[in-house]
Design an enzyme around this catalytic site. Structure first.
Site, mmCIF file in Angstrom:
data_model
loop_
_atom_site.group_PDB
_atom_site.id
_atom_site.type_symbol
_atom_site.label_atom_id
_atom_site.label_comp_id
_atom_site.label_asym_id
_atom_site.label_seq_id
_atom_site.Cartn_x
_atom_site.Cartn_y
_atom_site.Cartn_z
ATOM 1 N N HIS A 1 0.807 -1.225 0.000
ATOM 2 C CA HIS A 1 0.000 0.000 0.000
ATOM 3 C C HIS A 1 0.840 1.275 0.000
ATOM 4 O O HIS A 1 0.311 2.370 -0.045
ATOM 5 C CB HIS A 1 -0.999 0.016 1.168
ATOM 6 C CG HIS A 1 -0.384 -0.235 2.510
ATOM 7 N ND1 HIS A 1 -0.402 -1.477 3.115
ATOM 8 C CD2 HIS A 1 0.251 0.589 3.360
ATOM 9 C CE1 HIS A 1 0.207 -1.392 4.284
ATOM 10 N NE2 HIS A 1 0.609 -0.157 4.456
ATOM 11 N N HIS B 1 7.556 6.821 4.822
ATOM 12 C CA HIS B 1 6.808 6.298 3.676
ATOM 13 C C HIS B 1 6.086 7.468 3.010
ATOM 14 O O HIS B 1 6.068 8.578 3.524
ATOM 15 C CB HIS B 1 5.802 5.225 4.114
ATOM 16 C CG HIS B 1 4.786 5.720 5.087
ATOM 17 N ND1 HIS B 1 4.983 5.697 6.457
ATOM 18 C CD2 HIS B 1 3.572 6.303 4.900
ATOM 19 C CE1 HIS B 1 3.942 6.223 7.064
ATOM 20 N NE2 HIS B 1 3.067 6.603 6.144
ATOM 21 N N HIS C 1 2.574 8.845 0.397
ATOM 22 C CA HIS C 1 1.232 8.662 -0.166
ATOM 23 C C HIS C 1 1.144 9.555 -1.392
ATOM 24 O O HIS C 1 1.628 10.694 -1.373
ATOM 25 C CB HIS C 1 0.159 9.057 0.858
ATOM 26 C CG HIS C 1 0.227 8.267 2.128
ATOM 27 N ND1 HIS C 1 -0.501 7.113 2.328
ATOM 28 C CD2 HIS C 1 0.947 8.466 3.266
ATOM 29 C CE1 HIS C 1 -0.230 6.626 3.543
ATOM 30 N NE2 HIS C 1 0.637 7.431 4.120
ATOM 31 N N GLU D 1 -2.350 13.267 1.717
ATOM 32 C CA GLU D 1 -3.406 12.885 2.665
ATOM 33 C C GLU D 1 -3.986 14.131 3.335
ATOM 34 O O GLU D 1 -5.197 14.351 3.314
ATOM 35 C CB GLU D 1 -2.846 11.902 3.698
ATOM 36 C CG GLU D 1 -2.437 10.587 3.073
ATOM 37 C CD GLU D 1 -2.594 9.399 4.001
ATOM 38 O OE1 GLU D 1 -3.393 8.495 3.682
ATOM 39 O OE2 GLU D 1 -1.899 9.369 5.032
ATOM 40 N N HIS E 1 5.703 10.988 5.139
ATOM 41 C CA HIS E 1 5.515 10.833 6.579
ATOM 42 C C HIS E 1 6.773 10.224 7.180
ATOM 43 O O HIS E 1 7.158 9.109 6.814
ATOM 44 C CB HIS E 1 4.321 9.920 6.876
ATOM 45 C CG HIS E 1 3.008 10.519 6.501
ATOM 46 N ND1 HIS E 1 1.855 9.751 6.326
ATOM 47 C CD2 HIS E 1 2.647 11.803 6.263
ATOM 48 C CE1 HIS E 1 0.855 10.549 5.999
ATOM 49 N NE2 HIS E 1 1.312 11.798 5.954
ATOM 50 N N THR F 1 -2.900 6.871 9.635
ATOM 51 C CA THR F 1 -3.818 7.044 8.508
ATOM 52 C C THR F 1 -4.093 5.739 7.773
ATOM 53 O O THR F 1 -4.705 5.743 6.706
ATOM 54 C CB THR F 1 -3.274 8.092 7.515
ATOM 55 O OG1 THR F 1 -2.049 7.619 6.953
ATOM 56 C CG2 THR F 1 -3.049 9.429 8.195
ATOM 57 N N THR F 2 -3.620 4.618 8.334
ATOM 58 C CA THR F 2 -3.945 3.286 7.809
ATOM 59 C C THR F 2 -4.433 2.438 8.978
ATOM 60 O O THR F 2 -4.118 2.718 10.140
ATOM 61 C CB THR F 2 -2.717 2.604 7.176
ATOM 62 O OG1 THR F 2 -1.653 2.569 8.140
ATOM 63 C CG2 THR F 2 -2.247 3.347 5.938
#
Length: 307
Positions: A90, A117, A119, A129, A142, A225-226
């Site tokens: 992901h 990581h 997004h 995000e 992040h 956020t996951t």
């Protein structure tokens, strides 16, 4: 008996249709891959339905200046390290030796870096995000930290202030950011889920704006956020952005989710504030004031020009 059979069948149908054991992003959902999209994450992970979830839309005019949000102290952020970059299905994740720490910035204690990581959107399109006044940037970094005395992230997440995440926005640039070459080059070797490769020597400092440009930021209490969306995160979102060329941004879209589909749109939509206050550092106010001052000067000069 028939009265009992119908609810059981409906329950089975619901499980099949929602894929309760498999969370995904909206971009992954298809007829062939029916999984739990962000609006259904709470079905398997109850914390995802909590009141203090992340990310959020930061409405700048509603932020409150906090004098305690002094500049951060970045220790060993210049430290060169080697680690593995992994496609975890992901995102892409890089582990960081626990030598790099942050303190100050209104944090209650020192936090040590654990991993970072990203997004992103699709081919350089909107993908961050967090959003600022409704604006979504192409990508977001992040850098995850935990309190210095913890030895693992799971333990840190049991502390309401156990984790501190630094969020940075990326913006499209006309030229490539050569400091990101080690990462973008490595992405070509990890297109498939669970693949990884060694990352050449890098430092956290080379990935983010210069320290003197990191005095403008926003602060709020939120969550991962996951899934499981644990509400144990002190969030810091910086104003200054990181430049990447369109070609560099597009390389991230060449990665694949576990089903082989392009890894695009791997961001969670913004969540309700539910009464939370978002704070801003003094630097953010100075930046806004400078902008207004320049605008006023430009207006004055315009008015003084002869017809």
């Amino acid at each position: 008996m028939q009265q009992l059979i119908l609810p059981v069948l409906l329950a089975s149908f619901w499980t099949i249709c929602t894929g309760s054991a498999d969370w995904c992003y909206q971009s992954q959902f298809t007829c062939d891959h029916q999984c739990n999209t962000p609006d259904k994450w709470n079905l398997a992970h109850s914390d995802c339905g909590g009141k203090y979830q992340s990310p959020i839309n930061i409405v700048t005019r509603k932020t409150l200046k906090d004098e305690r949000l002094t500049p951060f102290e970045f220790n060993n952020y210049q430290q060169i390290f080697r680690d593995t970059i992994k496609n975890n299905g992901h995102s892409v994740k890089v582990g960081v030796p626990h030598l790099s720490t942050i303190s100050g910035g209104g944090l209650p204690t020192t936090y040590k870096a654990v991993q970072f990581h990203m997004h992103w959107g699709k081919h350089g399109g909107p993908g961050s995000e967090h959003t600022i006044d409704g604006e979504q940037y192409p990508m977001e970094l992040h850098i995850v930290h935990m309190k210095h005395h913890y030895t693992d992230l799971t333990t840190a997440l049991s502390d309401p202030e156990g984790v501190a995440v630094l969020g940075f926005f990326y913006e499209r640039s006309n030229s490539a950011n050569r400091k990101y070459d080690p990462i973008t080059n490595a992405l070509r070797s990890i297109t498939i889920t669970n693949s990884n490769t060694s990352l050449p020597s890098i430092s956290l400092a080379q990935l983010i704006p210069a320290e003197q440009n990191l005095t403008s930021f926003y602060r709020y209490k939120g969550s991962l956020t996951t899934p499981g969306c644990t509400e144990a995160v002190i969030w810091t979102v910086f104003e200054n952005t990181i430049p990447l060329s369109m070609d560099q941004l597009r390389v991230f879209s060449d990665l694949q989710f576990h089903d082989g589909k392009p890894m695009v749109g791997n961001f969670r939509p913004v969540q309700p504030l539910n009464g939370r206050q978002v704070f801003r550092s003094g630097g953010a106010v100075i930046l806004v004031s400078s902008t207004l001052l320049l605008a006023a000067i430009a207006t004055a000069l315009g008015l003084s020009q002869p017809n």
